[in-house]
Design a protein around this motif. Structure first.
Motif, PDB file in Angstrom:
ATOM      1  N   CYS A  75       2.494  10.747   2.473  1.00  0.00           N
ATOM      2  CA  CYS A  75       1.104  11.109   2.747  1.00  0.00           C
ATOM      3  C   CYS A  75       0.486  11.709   1.487  1.00  0.00           C
ATOM      4  CB  CYS A  75       0.979  12.059   3.935  1.00  0.00           C
ATOM      5  SG  CYS A  75       1.504  13.752   3.638  1.00  0.00           S
ATOM      6  N   GLN A  76      -0.824  11.668   1.443  1.00  0.00           N
ATOM      7  CA  GLN A  76      -1.547  12.260   0.325  1.00  0.00           C
ATOM      8  C   GLN A  76      -1.463  13.778   0.408  1.00  0.00           C
ATOM      9  OE1 GLN A  76      -5.559  10.809   0.129  1.00  0.00           O
ATOM     10  NE2 GLN A  76      -4.919   8.686   0.292  1.00  0.00           N
ATOM     11  N   VAL A  77      -1.505  14.419  -0.738  1.00  0.00           N
ATOM     12  CA  VAL A  77      -1.479  15.878  -0.770  1.00  0.00           C
ATOM     13  C   VAL A  77      -2.718  16.446  -0.075  1.00  0.00           C
ATOM     14  CG1 VAL A  77      -2.539  16.157  -3.066  1.00  0.00           C
ATOM     15  CG2 VAL A  77      -0.925  17.873  -2.228  1.00  0.00           C
ATOM     16  N   ARG A  78      -3.851  15.785  -0.222  1.00  0.00           N
ATOM     17  CA  ARG A  78      -5.095  16.148   0.468  1.00  0.00           C
ATOM     18  C   ARG A  78      -5.692  14.877   1.052  1.00  0.00           C
ATOM     19  NH1 ARG A  78      -5.702  21.296   1.424  1.00  0.00           N
ATOM     20  NH2 ARG A  78      -7.927  21.091   1.557  1.00  0.00           N
ATOM     21  N   THR A  79      -6.376  15.025   2.186  1.00  0.00           N
ATOM     22  CA  THR A  79      -7.033  13.892   2.816  1.00  0.00           C
ATOM     23  C   THR A  79      -8.376  14.337   3.375  1.00  0.00           C
ATOM     24  OG1 THR A  79      -6.716  12.047   4.344  1.00  0.00           O
ATOM     25  CG2 THR A  79      -5.963  14.206   5.091  1.00  0.00           C
ATOM     26  N   SER A  80      -9.268  13.401   3.535  1.00  0.00           N
ATOM     27  CA  SER A  80     -10.605  13.691   4.050  1.00  0.00           C
ATOM     28  C   SER A  80     -10.530  14.106   5.511  1.00  0.00           C
ATOM     29  CB  SER A  80     -11.488  12.454   3.907  1.00  0.00           C
ATOM     30  OG  SER A  80     -12.738  12.690   4.489  1.00  0.00           O
ATOM     31  N   ASN A  81     -11.355  15.095   5.860  1.00  0.00           N
ATOM     32  CA  ASN A  81     -11.450  15.565   7.238  1.00  0.00           C
ATOM     33  C   ASN A  81     -12.914  15.891   7.481  1.00  0.00           C
ATOM     34  OD1 ASN A  81     -10.940  16.480   9.791  1.00  0.00           O
ATOM     35  ND2 ASN A  81      -9.981  18.394   9.157  1.00  0.00           N
ATOM     36  N   GLY A  82     -13.701  14.838   7.669  1.00  0.00           N
ATOM     37  CA  GLY A  82     -15.138  15.030   7.821  1.00  0.00           C
ATOM     38  C   GLY A  82     -15.768  15.388   6.485  1.00  0.00           C
ATOM     39  N   SER A  83     -16.459  16.516   6.429  1.00  0.00           N
ATOM     40  CA  SER A  83     -17.139  16.936   5.201  1.00  0.00           C
ATOM     41  C   SER A  83     -16.240  17.751   4.274  1.00  0.00           C
ATOM     42  CB  SER A  83     -18.392  17.754   5.549  1.00  0.00           C
ATOM     43  OG  SER A  83     -18.011  18.917   6.261  1.00  0.00           O
ATOM     44  N   ARG A  84     -14.994  17.957   4.665  1.00  0.00           N
ATOM     45  CA  ARG A  84     -14.069  18.724   3.815  1.00  0.00           C
ATOM     46  C   ARG A  84     -12.733  17.986   3.751  1.00  0.00           C
ATOM     47  NH1 ARG A  84     -10.865  22.341   6.940  1.00  0.00           N
ATOM     48  NH2 ARG A  84     -11.214  21.978   9.142  1.00  0.00           N
ATOM     49  N   SER A  85     -11.764  18.582   3.091  1.00  0.00           N
ATOM     50  CA  SER A  85     -10.442  17.964   3.038  1.00  0.00           C
ATOM     51  C   SER A  85      -9.402  18.911   3.622  1.00  0.00           C
ATOM     52  CB  SER A  85     -10.081  17.587   1.601  1.00  0.00           C
ATOM     53  OG  SER A  85      -9.833  18.735   0.833  1.00  0.00           O
ATOM     54  N   THR A  86      -8.281  18.337   3.961  1.00  0.00           N
ATOM     55  CA  THR A  86      -7.183  19.087   4.544  1.00  0.00           C
ATOM     56  C   THR A  86      -5.869  18.532   3.998  1.00  0.00           C
ATOM     57  OG1 THR A  86      -6.256  19.860   6.646  1.00  0.00           O
ATOM     58  CG2 THR A  86      -6.982  17.572   6.562  1.00  0.00           C
ATOM     59  N   ARG A  87      -4.780  19.183   4.267  1.00  0.00           N
ATOM     60  CA  ARG A  87      -3.487  18.657   3.850  1.00  0.00           C
ATOM     61  C   ARG A  87      -3.239  17.303   4.523  1.00  0.00           C
ATOM     62  NH1 ARG A  87      -0.963  24.461   4.459  1.00  0.00           N
ATOM     63  NH2 ARG A  87      -1.171  25.130   2.307  1.00  0.00           N
ATOM     64  N   GLY A  88      -2.585  16.427   3.784  1.00  0.00           N
ATOM     65  CA  GLY A  88      -2.247  15.116   4.317  1.00  0.00           C
ATOM     66  C   GLY A  88      -1.293  15.216   5.492  1.00  0.00           C
ATOM     67  N   ARG A  89      -1.217  14.116   6.244  1.00  0.00           N
ATOM     68  CA  ARG A  89      -0.382  14.081   7.434  1.00  0.00           C
ATOM     69  C   ARG A  89       0.506  12.843   7.437  1.00  0.00           C
ATOM     70  NH1 ARG A  89      -3.880  17.508   8.186  1.00  0.00           N
ATOM     71  NH2 ARG A  89      -4.310  18.833   9.958  1.00  0.00           N
ATOM     72  N   PHE A  90       1.729  13.033   7.926  1.00  0.00           N
ATOM     73  CA  PHE A  90       2.639  11.920   8.125  1.00  0.00           C
ATOM     74  C   PHE A  90       2.341  11.319   9.492  1.00  0.00           C
ATOM     75  CE2 PHE A  90       5.094  15.001   5.519  1.00  0.00           C
ATOM     76  CZ  PHE A  90       5.184  14.244   4.366  1.00  0.00           C
ATOM     77  N   TYR A  91       2.330   9.995   9.576  1.00  0.00           N
ATOM     78  CA  TYR A  91       2.021   9.257  10.799  1.00  0.00           C
ATOM     79  C   TYR A  91       3.335   8.700  11.340  1.00  0.00           C
ATOM     80  CZ  TYR A  91      -0.497   5.821  13.697  1.00  0.00           C
ATOM     81  OH  TYR A  91      -1.004   5.069  14.739  1.00  0.00           O
ATOM     82  N   VAL A  92       3.700   9.078  12.565  1.00  0.00           N
ATOM     83  CA  VAL A  92       4.994   8.712  13.138  1.00  0.00           C
ATOM     84  C   VAL A  92       4.780   7.934  14.431  1.00  0.00           C
ATOM     85  CG1 VAL A  92       7.186   9.610  14.011  1.00  0.00           C
ATOM     86  CG2 VAL A  92       6.000  10.812  12.159  1.00  0.00           C
ATOM     87  N   LYS A  93       5.461   6.799  14.546  1.00  0.00           N
ATOM     88  CA  LYS A  93       5.417   5.985  15.761  1.00  0.00           C
ATOM     89  C   LYS A  93       6.567   6.410  16.667  1.00  0.00           C
ATOM     90  CE  LYS A  93       3.560   2.160  13.128  1.00  0.00           C
ATOM     91  NZ  LYS A  93       3.832   0.813  12.596  1.00  0.00           N
ATOM     92  N   ARG A  94       6.229   6.693  17.907  1.00  0.00           N
ATOM     93  CA  ARG A  94       7.213   7.278  18.834  1.00  0.00           C
ATOM     94  C   ARG A  94       8.444   6.392  19.055  1.00  0.00           C
ATOM     95  NH1 ARG A  94       5.503  10.804  23.856  1.00  0.00           N
ATOM     96  NH2 ARG A  94       7.300  12.153  23.761  1.00  0.00           N
TER      97      ARG A  94
END
Length: 175
Positions: A75-94
């Motif tokens: 994941c990216q160190v930072r990612t877009s979250n609307g008008s600001r950015s947040t820490r990136g997230r890992f996407y996991v398939k159950r």
């Protein structure tokens, strides 16, 4: 792995993930690529004993034995979250996650900066059983014609201590 994207020519998040995956496998001698024709729930497996290092810390384990399935998540160190950015997230398939848990597999998490070369900020190896605990209460259903029915997102800071992330190679401060 010739069909994988190279680190210099990234065009999408999927291509970025493929490039990081290829880079990680090529940079760790004890890993071997596992194609989707063999298994869709993990990307690599160990070919020998894998030990922790400063560039690949282990969480909850000391060594990894040969033939252990490894799922690589980036994941990216930072990612877009609307008008600001947040820490990136890992996407996991159950479904894939459950197969990894059942096989006593590991996640190899990588955090990167989205620019040419995709510089890695940090990596960590974590047993799928520990990640399972982190994913409780995070699962949600997805609509539509997708291969997965249930997924979860996990901020990298839930897995890797932000104080250990090498920010000198990034271009923003992570908070």
């Amino acid at each position: 792995m010739s069909s994988r994207a190279s680190l210099g020519e990234i065009k999408s998040p999927k291509a970025s993930g493929d490039a990081i995956e290829a880079d990680v496998i090529q940079s760790i001698d004890a890993l071997r690529y596992v194609g989707d024709g063999t298994a869709t729930w993990h990307d690599a497996e160990t070919t020998g004993l894998l030990e922790a290092s400063t560039s690949l810390p282990f969480y909850g384990i000391v060594v990894v034995e040969p033939e252990t399935p490894i799922e690589i998540k980036a994941c990216q160190v930072r990612t877009s979250n609307g008008s600001r950015s947040t820490r990136g997230r890992f996407y996991v398939k159950r479904r894939a996650h459950q197969q990894l848990v059942d096989a006593a597999g590991m996640y190899l998490f990588a955090i990167y900066v989205p620019r040419p070369g995709l510089p890695n900020q940090a990596r960590a190896l974590v047993p799928a059983t520990l990640v399972d605990e982190l994913l409780k209460e995070r699962w949600y259903d997805v609509d539509g014609e997708r291969s997965e029915q249930s997924v979860a997102k996990l901020a990298w800071s839930h897995v890797i201590d932000p104080a250990t992330v090498d920010l000198s190679r990034g271009d923003r401060r992570v908070e």
